[in-house]
Design a protein around this motif. Sequence first.
Motif: not given
Length: 221
Positions: A118-129, A133-141
């Motif tokens: 929430r602080r990161g201003r995104t509801a999605s745990p997956v960050l894509t660049v 792909s970085v899944d911050t919830a599953a700790r998977r890259v």
Amino acid sequence: MRLLIVEDERRLALSLAKGLTAEGFAVDVVHDGTEGLHRASEGAYDLIVLDIMLPGMNGYRVCGALRAAGDDVPILMLTAKDGEYDEAEGLDTGADDYLTKPFSYVVLVARVRALLRRRGRTASPVLTVGGLSVDTAARRVTVDGAEATLTTKEFAVLEQLALRAGEVVSKSEILEHVWDFAYDGDPNIVEVYISALRRKLGAKTIGTVRGAGYRLVGDRA
């Protein structure tokens, strides 16, 4: 991500710290409200786990003082009390969430991760660049669909860069958020982890901005 636990039940505090460290967080622990407020005011924390019934200064006052000072760090309050008035008082002082003891450790971790997203201003745990792909919830890259195996600390460093993808993140900022307060080793440890990430993700995935820090660009070529 760096967390501060302010909890006077030492066994509980150390148990939480051990578990959250295993989850990849850097964790500092203090056992009274006065020290908690001091540490929170001085440190660069991503989230605070704050007990209400504390010696020195209770959690309500700690939370209120931080908010009065303009500090918007997410605060998850813990209490042995139970009742809607206690919850309301905690939230009214500026807490972001509330958990009543005894609680499930799994639920606490889920609440922590939700507040950080929430602080990161995104509801999605997956960050894509790019292809990364970085899944911050599953700790998977994954890189171009292929999973990359990272150590806990490697993931924590990458997460800091991914949360600010395209921006320059300084070495000191990475140290502040990935290593705990007790770390007094060589700050060049960050370079070691950046090198390891480049080997695993691609040489040009992380760029160096000389004299300033690092930037995640997601370009492997």
